[in-house]
Design an enzyme around this catalytic site. Structure first.
Site, short mmCIF file in Angstrom:
data_model
loop_
_atom_site.label_atom_id
_atom_site.label_comp_id
_atom_site.label_asym_id
_atom_site.label_seq_id
_atom_site.Cartn_x
_atom_site.Cartn_y
_atom_site.Cartn_z
N LYS A 176 0.86 -1.17 0.00
CA LYS A 176 0.00 0.00 0.00
C LYS A 176 0.91 1.23 0.00
O LYS A 176 1.40 1.63 1.04
CB LYS A 176 -0.89 0.00 1.26
CG LYS A 176 -2.28 0.63 1.07
CD LYS A 176 -2.25 2.10 0.77
CE LYS A 176 -1.88 2.92 2.01
NZ LYS A 176 -1.71 4.35 1.64
N GLU A 252 9.28 0.94 11.22
CA GLU A 252 10.29 1.99 11.14
C GLU A 252 9.53 3.31 11.19
O GLU A 252 8.83 3.66 10.24
CB GLU A 252 11.11 1.86 9.85
CG GLU A 252 11.92 0.58 9.84
CD GLU A 252 12.75 0.43 8.57
OE1 GLU A 252 13.43 -0.58 8.44
OE2 GLU A 252 12.71 1.34 7.72
N CYS A 286 13.53 10.46 7.52
CA CYS A 286 13.31 10.09 8.92
C CYS A 286 14.60 10.16 9.72
O CYS A 286 14.60 10.38 10.92
CB CYS A 286 12.75 8.69 9.00
SG CYS A 286 13.88 7.50 8.27
N GLU A 388 8.57 16.09 15.94
CA GLU A 388 9.08 15.87 14.59
C GLU A 388 8.36 16.81 13.61
O GLU A 388 7.13 16.85 13.59
CB GLU A 388 8.86 14.43 14.16
CG GLU A 388 9.35 14.14 12.74
CD GLU A 388 9.05 12.73 12.30
OE1 GLU A 388 7.89 12.31 12.35
OE2 GLU A 388 10.01 12.03 11.91
N1 LIG Z 1 11.96 5.07 10.44
C1 LIG Z 1 12.05 5.14 9.11
O1 LIG Z 1 12.84 4.42 8.46
C2 LIG Z 1 11.14 6.11 8.38
C3 LIG Z 1 11.35 6.26 7.01
C4 LIG Z 1 10.53 7.17 6.32
C5 LIG Z 1 9.53 7.90 6.96
N2 LIG Z 1 9.38 7.70 8.31
C6 LIG Z 1 8.37 8.49 9.00
O2 LIG Z 1 7.18 8.58 8.21
C7 LIG Z 1 6.55 9.84 8.42
C8 LIG Z 1 6.31 10.51 7.10
O3 LIG Z 1 5.67 9.60 6.21
P1 LIG Z 1 4.09 9.60 6.06
O4 LIG Z 1 3.54 10.98 6.28
O5 LIG Z 1 3.72 8.87 4.81
O6 LIG Z 1 3.63 8.70 7.30
P2 LIG Z 1 2.13 8.29 7.65
O7 LIG Z 1 2.23 7.51 8.88
O8 LIG Z 1 1.20 9.43 7.57
O9 LIG Z 1 1.68 7.31 6.43
C9 LIG Z 1 2.48 6.21 6.07
C10 LIG Z 1 1.61 5.21 5.36
O10 LIG Z 1 0.67 4.68 6.28
C11 LIG Z 1 -0.64 4.70 5.73
N3 LIG Z 1 -1.56 4.81 6.86
C12 LIG Z 1 -1.89 5.91 7.55
N4 LIG Z 1 -2.74 5.60 8.56
C13 LIG Z 1 -2.95 4.24 8.49
C14 LIG Z 1 -3.74 3.30 9.24
N5 LIG Z 1 -4.47 3.68 10.28
N6 LIG Z 1 -3.72 1.99 8.86
C15 LIG Z 1 -2.97 1.59 7.82
N7 LIG Z 1 -2.21 2.43 7.05
C16 LIG Z 1 -2.20 3.74 7.41
C17 LIG Z 1 -0.61 5.89 4.81
O11 LIG Z 1 -1.64 5.82 3.84
C18 LIG Z 1 0.79 5.76 4.20
O12 LIG Z 1 0.77 4.83 3.15
C19 LIG Z 1 7.50 10.62 9.29
O13 LIG Z 1 7.08 10.53 10.64
C20 LIG Z 1 8.83 9.90 9.14
O14 LIG Z 1 9.66 10.06 10.25
C21 LIG Z 1 10.16 6.83 9.02
O1 LIG Z 2 13.42 8.48 5.57
C1 LIG Z 2 13.96 7.45 6.01
C2 LIG Z 2 14.98 6.74 5.34
C3 LIG Z 2 15.13 5.42 5.53
C4 LIG Z 2 16.18 4.73 4.84
C5 LIG Z 2 16.25 3.37 4.77
O2 LIG Z 2 15.30 2.57 5.27
C6 LIG Z 2 17.39 2.71 4.13
O3 LIG Z 2 18.39 3.39 3.75
O4 LIG Z 2 17.31 1.46 3.96
#
Ligand SMILES: NC(=O)c1ccc[n+]([C@@H]2O[C@H](COP(=O)([O-])OP(=O)(O)OC[C@H]3O[C@@H](n4cnc5c(N)ncnc54)[C@H](O)[C@@H]3O)[C@@H](O)[C@H]2O)c1
Ligand SMILES: O=C/C=C/C=C(\O)C(=O)O
Length: 484
Positions: A176, A252, A286, A388
């Site tokens: 998704k 993550e 992230c 954040e």
């Molecule tokens: N730790 C990591 O490796 C990492 C990497 C990239 C982004 N992030 C984090 O992601 C965030 C930004 O990305 P974002 O805005 O897409 O995150 P988000 O949590 O808003 O959405 C991520 C995904 O989850 C889906 N989603 C949302 N609510 C849901 C639910 N209740 N059930 C199932 N699916 C659901 C969304 O449609 C989307 O596909 C930031 O907080 C960033 O720190 C973390």
């Molecule tokens: O925004 C977050 C980036 C994550 C990066 C990875 O998961 C990776 O380098 O494998």
């Protein structure tokens, strides 16, 4: 108008219930995304299980690995198409997507294809209480149908970072993508068909989270595990959904990462490294730094140097020559980031640079652009230091001792990443041992060895993926003991 269809059981499926995809750099509608409903989720889950019982489930590890190498090779053969799709979806600079997003999108398949072919399993020999002998050995089997819920910031990279190991371990996946970035996950469906990955192994369902495809996938009893990258609060909702049926999750999540610069650091390298970690991908990484702590003797010099770097960033769209800062992903995210800019001012920040919106010409004037921003002078309790933001901004504060730097870095519910700049080996290793994160970079940032454990501590995640660590989530491990 480009149509982004679902990919179910080897076919591209329209649903007629669509939502707009807008280009972040211009806010122009560039496509229609077909939202999957419960019926499409049910069909995909059934197809995923059918694939596990069919050719895919019977396939040897070696053949699976060959096919995953072929997937990577086909992504690279269609590199320009994937690049164009990612640039249209995200608006990020051409140089960034062409050097990181797409190459890693392909590499993620190769690394795990090679790992599963060569990973050893454990075995033990024991003397039994009756004086005989017993031998134990471990067997790994696929988890089953895995839900892969992805974010919008590094769409292809972060999706294949999960799909690669999932398929290498013999699972099938239902992806998704974020509603903001449907393109490359959909394009990958064409690649899967082209290289001969059996239907039902890789599937893509478009939609949102709550009350849409995301929630339907995570709540479906036929989904055997969920791997998710996104915001921490979303992780909480998905964890609640996964609790029914006690299905495993790999998360993550968010971060509020610290960048720590000691006075003995290589100054120019530290400035360059912190500049990248704050402003790369318009701060939408992230692992990025939103809290910078600089040892007092070089504090003023460092603030001035980072200001100069921020103000030298050229703001523009993917194809703007020399662009260093692209747009945020959406109007909603731009409003969120600007709300933090306002909170910083209201709470008395010194705005070293930025704090607002750039003035751009033409179509870019409609894009989701904000100024790269640096603050100083706020107490650690301030909103922009606690929460954040996920934008091109940071707060810089001075520190005096190692102990103070460790306390400052750890004073957060998150525990994802940190970047430490020092030329003293002792300082480097003491900091690495003391900071409560999953990922600690010393004199570097976002430097990746895909064999290593990747993930966050505390509110930044559950589990580790990367290298052999991915097998802990994507397989069930069985111990067999034989009495000789
Ligand atoms: N730790 C990591 O490796 C990492 C990497 C990239 C982004 N992030 C984090 O992601 C965030 C930004 O990305 P974002 O805005 O897409 O995150 P988000 O949590 O808003 O959405 C991520 C995904 O989850 C889906 N989603 C949302 N609510 C849901 C639910 N209740 N059930 C199932 N699916 C659901 C969304 O449609 C989307 O596909 C930031 O907080 C960033 O720190 C973390
Ligand atoms: O925004 C977050 C980036 C994550 C990066 C990875 O998961 C990776 O380098 O494998």
């Amino acid at each position: 108008m480009k149509q982004f269809l679902n990919f179910i059981d080897g076919d591209f499926v329209a649903t007629g219930k669509t939502f707009d995809k807008r280009a972040p750099a211009t806010n122009q509608v560039i496509g229609q995304v077909h939202e999957a409903g419960q019926a499409e989720v049910d069909a995909a889950v059934a197809a995923g299980h059918a694939a596990l019982k069919g050719e895919w489930g019977r396939m040897s590890v070696v053949r699976r690995a060959e096919l995953l190498h072929a997937v990577a090779d086909e992504i690279n053969r269609r590199f320009d198409e994937f690049l164009a799709a990612e640039l249209a979806d995200t608006g990020k600079p051409h140089a960034l997507a062409s050097h990181i997003d797409i190459p890693r999108g392909a590499a993620n398949f190769k690394i795990f294809a090679d790992i599963v072919k060569n990973v050893p399993t454990e075995s033990f020999q024991m003397t039994t209480p009756d004086g005989g002998t017993a031998i134990s050995y471990a067997l790994r089997s696929p988890l089953g149908v895995v839900g892969v819920i992805c974010p919008w910031n590094l769409p292809l990279l972060l999706m294949t970072w999960k799909v690669g190991p999932a398929l290498a371990c013999g699972n099938t996946v239902i992806v998704k993508p974020s509603e903001e970035t449907p393109a490359t996950a959909t394009l990958l469906g064409e690649v899967m068909n082209a290289v001969g990955i059996p239907k039902g192994v890789y599937q893509v369902l478009h939609g949102f989270g709550p009350g849409s495809a995301g929630e339907f996938i995570t709540r479906h009893p036929g989904v055997n595990g969920i791997t998710f990258t996104g915001e921490t609060r979303t992780g909480e909702a998905i964890m609640a959904a996964a609790a029914k049926g006690v299905r495993p999750v790999s998360f993550e999540l968010g971060g509020k990462n610290a960048g720590i610069v000691f006075a003995d650091a290589d100054f120019d390298k530290a400035v360059a490294g912190i500049t990248r970690s704050v402003f790369e991908n318009c701060g939408q990484v992230c692992l990025g730094t939103e809290r910078v702590y600089v040892q007092r003797p070089i504090f003023d010099r460092f603030v001035a140097a980072l200001k100069a770097k921020a103000e030298a960033l050229k703001i523009g769209g993917p194809d703007t020559p020399g662009v260093g800062l692209g747009p945020l992903i959406s109007a909603e995210h731009k409003a969120k980031v600007l709300s933090y800019y306002a909170k910083a001012r209201a709470q008395g920040a010194t705005v070293v640079t930025g704090g607002g919106e750039p003035s751009l010409q033409g179509l870019l004037a409609e894009g989701h652009f904000v100024q790269p921003t640096i603050w100083t002078g706020l107490p650690e309790s301030s909103t922009v230091i606690r929460e954040e933001i996920f934008g091109p901004c940071c707060h810089i504060a001075p520190f005096d001792t190692e102990e103070e730097a460790i306390a400052l870095a750890n004073a957060t519910d998150y525990g994802l990443a940190t970047t430490v700049w020092t030329q003293d080996l002792g300082t480097a290793h003491r900091m690495a041992a003391a900071i409560e994160v999953g990922l600690c970079w010393i004199n570097s940032w976002f430097l990746r060895d895909l064999r290593t454990a990747f993930g966050g501590a505390k509110a930044s995640g559950i589990g580790r993926e990367g290298g052999v660590h991915s097998l802990e989530f994507y397989t069930e491990l069985r111990n067999v003991m034989v009495k000789l």
